[in-house]
Design a protein around this motif. Sequence first.
Motif, PDB file in Angstrom:
ATOM      1  N   PHE A  72     -24.652 122.514  98.378  1.00  0.00           N
ATOM      2  CA  PHE A  72     -25.942 122.517  97.708  1.00  0.00           C
ATOM      3  C   PHE A  72     -26.232 121.235  96.941  1.00  0.00           C
ATOM      4  N   ILE A  73     -25.258 120.588  96.469  1.00  0.00           N
ATOM      5  CA  ILE A  73     -25.368 119.473  95.741  1.00  0.00           C
ATOM      6  C   ILE A  73     -25.954 118.286  96.671  1.00  0.00           C
ATOM      7  N   ALA A  74     -25.238 118.283  97.795  1.00  0.00           N
ATOM      8  CA  ALA A  74     -25.333 117.293  98.814  1.00  0.00           C
ATOM      9  C   ALA A  74     -27.079 117.438  99.519  1.00  0.00           C
ATOM     10  N   ILE A  75     -27.155 118.752  99.721  1.00  0.00           N
ATOM     11  CA  ILE A  75     -28.515 118.895 100.292  1.00  0.00           C
ATOM     12  C   ILE A  75     -29.802 118.612  99.201  1.00  0.00           C
ATOM     13  N   ASN A  76     -29.372 118.866  97.910  1.00  0.00           N
ATOM     14  CA  ASN A  76     -30.407 118.882  97.079  1.00  0.00           C
ATOM     15  C   ASN A  76     -30.673 117.303  96.838  1.00  0.00           C
ATOM     16  N   VAL A  77     -29.534 116.559  96.780  1.00  0.00           N
ATOM     17  CA  VAL A  77     -29.633 114.789  96.669  1.00  0.00           C
ATOM     18  C   VAL A  77     -30.305 114.380  97.977  1.00  0.00           C
ATOM     19  N   LYS A  78     -30.090 114.825  99.072  1.00  0.00           N
ATOM     20  CA  LYS A  78     -30.816 114.361 100.152  1.00  0.00           C
ATOM     21  C   LYS A  78     -32.319 114.774 100.226  1.00  0.00           C
ATOM     22  N   SER A  79     -32.707 115.762  99.441  1.00  0.00           N
ATOM     23  CA  SER A  79     -34.124 115.896  99.507  1.00  0.00           C
ATOM     24  C   SER A  79     -34.789 115.455  98.395  1.00  0.00           C
ATOM     25  N   LEU A  80     -33.997 114.950  97.296  1.00  0.00           N
ATOM     26  CA  LEU A  80     -34.547 113.956  96.330  1.00  0.00           C
ATOM     27  C   LEU A  80     -34.743 112.598  96.861  1.00  0.00           C
ATOM     28  N   ASN A  81     -33.659 112.194  97.483  1.00  0.00           N
ATOM     29  CA  ASN A  81     -33.887 110.485  98.180  1.00  0.00           C
ATOM     30  C   ASN A  81     -32.891 110.625  99.199  1.00  0.00           C
ATOM     31  N   GLU A  82     -33.441 110.400 100.457  1.00  0.00           N
ATOM     32  CA  GLU A  82     -32.399 110.806 101.637  1.00  0.00           C
ATOM     33  C   GLU A  82     -31.646 109.476 102.016  1.00  0.00           C
ATOM     34  N   ASP A  83     -32.327 108.197 101.085  1.00  0.00           N
ATOM     35  CA  ASP A  83     -31.456 106.981 101.234  1.00  0.00           C
ATOM     36  C   ASP A  83     -30.194 106.956 100.450  1.00  0.00           C
ATOM     37  N   VAL A  84     -29.973 107.856  99.615  1.00  0.00           N
ATOM     38  CA  VAL A  84     -28.664 107.817  98.785  1.00  0.00           C
ATOM     39  C   VAL A  84     -27.579 108.274  99.990  1.00  0.00           C
ATOM     40  N   ASP A  85     -26.452 107.509  99.612  1.00  0.00           N
ATOM     41  CA  ASP A  85     -25.265 107.729 100.600  1.00  0.00           C
ATOM     42  C   ASP A  85     -24.296 109.092  99.704  1.00  0.00           C
ATOM     43  N   VAL A  86     -24.399 109.972 100.534  1.00  0.00           N
ATOM     44  CA  VAL A  86     -23.723 111.276 100.057  1.00  0.00           C
ATOM     45  C   VAL A  86     -22.191 111.481 100.489  1.00  0.00           C
ATOM     46  N   THR A  87     -21.299 111.582 100.068  1.00  0.00           N
ATOM     47  CA  THR A  87     -19.970 112.077 100.619  1.00  0.00           C
ATOM     48  C   THR A  87     -19.640 113.313  99.675  1.00  0.00           C
ATOM     49  N   VAL A  88     -19.201 114.253 100.789  1.00  0.00           N
ATOM     50  CA  VAL A  88     -18.822 115.677 100.371  1.00  0.00           C
ATOM     51  C   VAL A  88     -17.372 115.926 100.704  1.00  0.00           C
ATOM     52  N   ARG A  89     -16.766 116.647  99.688  1.00  0.00           N
ATOM     53  CA  ARG A  89     -15.400 117.274  99.949  1.00  0.00           C
ATOM     54  C   ARG A  89     -15.613 118.413 100.481  1.00  0.00           C
ATOM     55  N   CYS A  90     -14.856 118.986 101.543  1.00  0.00           N
ATOM     56  CA  CYS A  90     -15.160 119.973 102.273  1.00  0.00           C
ATOM     57  C   CYS A  90     -13.738 120.715 102.884  1.00  0.00           C
ATOM     58  N   SER A  91     -13.575 122.095 102.754  1.00  0.00           N
ATOM     59  CA  SER A  91     -12.140 122.531 103.396  1.00  0.00           C
ATOM     60  C   SER A  91     -12.414 123.414 104.442  1.00  0.00           C
ATOM     61  N   ASN A  92     -13.730 123.698 104.690  1.00  0.00           N
ATOM     62  CA  ASN A  92     -14.102 124.559 105.949  1.00  0.00           C
ATOM     63  C   ASN A  92     -14.587 124.036 107.065  1.00  0.00           C
ATOM     64  N   GLN A  93     -14.053 123.735 108.126  1.00  0.00           N
ATOM     65  CA  GLN A  93     -14.550 123.179 109.360  1.00  0.00           C
ATOM     66  C   GLN A  93     -15.991 123.593 109.602  1.00  0.00           C
ATOM     67  N   GLU A  94     -16.314 124.878 109.459  1.00  0.00           N
ATOM     68  CA  GLU A  94     -17.651 125.254 110.033  1.00  0.00           C
ATOM     69  C   GLU A  94     -18.584 124.766 109.050  1.00  0.00           C
ATOM     70  N   ILE A  95     -18.630 124.732 107.683  1.00  0.00           N
ATOM     71  CA  ILE A  95     -19.449 124.330 106.731  1.00  0.00           C
ATOM     72  C   ILE A  95     -19.514 122.636 107.046  1.00  0.00           C
ATOM     73  N   ALA A  96     -18.530 121.861 107.248  1.00  0.00           N
ATOM     74  CA  ALA A  96     -18.510 120.511 107.420  1.00  0.00           C
ATOM     75  C   ALA A  96     -19.538 120.166 108.734  1.00  0.00           C
ATOM     76  N   ASP A  97     -19.235 120.752 109.846  1.00  0.00           N
ATOM     77  CA  ASP A  97     -20.115 120.738 111.061  1.00  0.00           C
ATOM     78  C   ASP A  97     -21.484 120.905 110.631  1.00  0.00           C
ATOM     79  N   LYS A  98     -21.874 122.053 109.890  1.00  0.00           N
ATOM     80  CA  LYS A  98     -23.193 122.086 109.534  1.00  0.00           C
ATOM     81  C   LYS A  98     -23.702 121.005 108.732  1.00  0.00           C
ATOM     82  N   LEU A  99     -22.807 120.295 107.595  1.00  0.00           N
ATOM     83  CA  LEU A  99     -23.219 119.303 106.936  1.00  0.00           C
ATOM     84  C   LEU A  99     -23.575 118.381 107.587  1.00  0.00           C
TER      85      LEU A  99
END
Length: 523
Positions: free
Chosen positions: A372-399
Amino acid sequence: MEKDSIQMFVSFAYFLESSRKYKRIKNFFYDVLENDNYKYKKYFDIFMIVIILSSVTILVIDVREHIPQWLDDYDLYFVTTIFIAEYLLRLWLHNDIHKIVIDAYEESLYFEKPIQKRKIIKKILASKLEYITSIPAIIDLVAILPSYRGVRVLRVLVLFRAFKMLRYTRSLTGFLYVLKNKKFELITLFTLFAFFIFMAGIMLYVFEGANVNPKIGHLFDAFYWALITISTVGYGDITPVTPEGKAVSMLIVVTGIGLISLITSVIVSSFSEKLGSIRDDRVINELGKKGELTVICGYGLLGRLVAKDLAGEGIDFVVIDSDEDATVRAENDGFRSICADATNGKIFESLKIESRVSHVLCLTSDDVQNSFIAINVKSLNEDVDVTVRCSNQEIADKLRNVGIDKIVMPEDVAGMMGAVYAGEPVAFKVLLSIIEEKEKTQIDEVRVEKGSFLDGILFGEVDFDSLRLIVLGVFRRDGSNKEMGDFIFNPKSNFRIQAGDDLVCIGYTVAVANIKKRIQSYG
């Protein structure tokens, strides 16, 4: 004739609406007078505080001593002119008159009715009267009156100049804001307070006012005694002499202790509730004066390690966590932190994500929250570099599919490290010592600056042995995307280094610092 004057009025309103210069001037004065995030506003606030204090000092001294003529002129002309100019500017900034005219004109066109000049003037006056009758505006207006020294009684209004400082001191403004939030409770308690003073004063006057107690000559004396007694001050200048009066005294003292305790507890609880938000506002205001900013969302184990590394690199960052205990831990560790929900875009807007935030690290332990945080940030400014910690491979692929820049899966990294430890324990120890920077050894990236001694030189011509560095490879960025590019492992001797390349080096800390210093001095 009247129609022509209305048309000129409307034309002038449209001129102001389309004038960039007018808007720029008005925005400038708004920033100076009202915008706490404007970097130069603090200088104006300091200037006004100095003006007010000097004016108050002059007027107080003038009560008993004759002041020099130049000080009198300074207060009468300079200070008064500043106060009048500020008052008129705030009156001007309160709203836009030309927009009222435009709205009325467009409404008349839509309904095909003649524009009513009287109605427009009435609406304009009502809008300005709204500001004139506000408490801050009344204080500003009354603060001008002590300048007219011919009316001596007006000198007492000098106190209102001191009240003007409430506009320019954030701590006092914050105190009033806290009290405002508890307005209902405080009004209730002060009403009860006044009721007991009234009842006690009446009772004492009835029992001791008819020449029984010579110190109570008027009803005002009884009210004065009641106020002093209920506040537990007790000057002792008025004391009851009858048993009934003494009984009233005992009751009102007990009542006063209870009421004062209640009022104190209400104020303290209000401050406790708002202390966190006041601290967060202070942090946001401090960050508003910085350059590029990195945001760490979540201060768990991983967030704490990342914050420590960023601090070591000298990177400016702030920690955001919805858990107040986590933000307190970050503060205790020496890092700026804000207690807020990072999934809410308002906190990023307050940090000026459109211009100042360069990186956002989503490091909470919840994959869904990180997403949610990552998508929210990208919707506000797509030029911001976003790094996400993720444990679920399915969610990681979608991100990855929605354009998130980097996905970090700690479990996979831990698994690879475990495999290295099991198969090559010595290599693991070396790798771990480099990561933890033991033995003063580190792995780091060195950016080649334009014009530095590495810019345009062949890889084989650089004596990395004398620099005491081992270069693993070079990361060359794609010109259209600063985060994309190719990593050239162990480049050949004829590989030409160019500005913008990142050299991935292993070496002692002092060696890495030395090459960075040489590049910066020539860059």
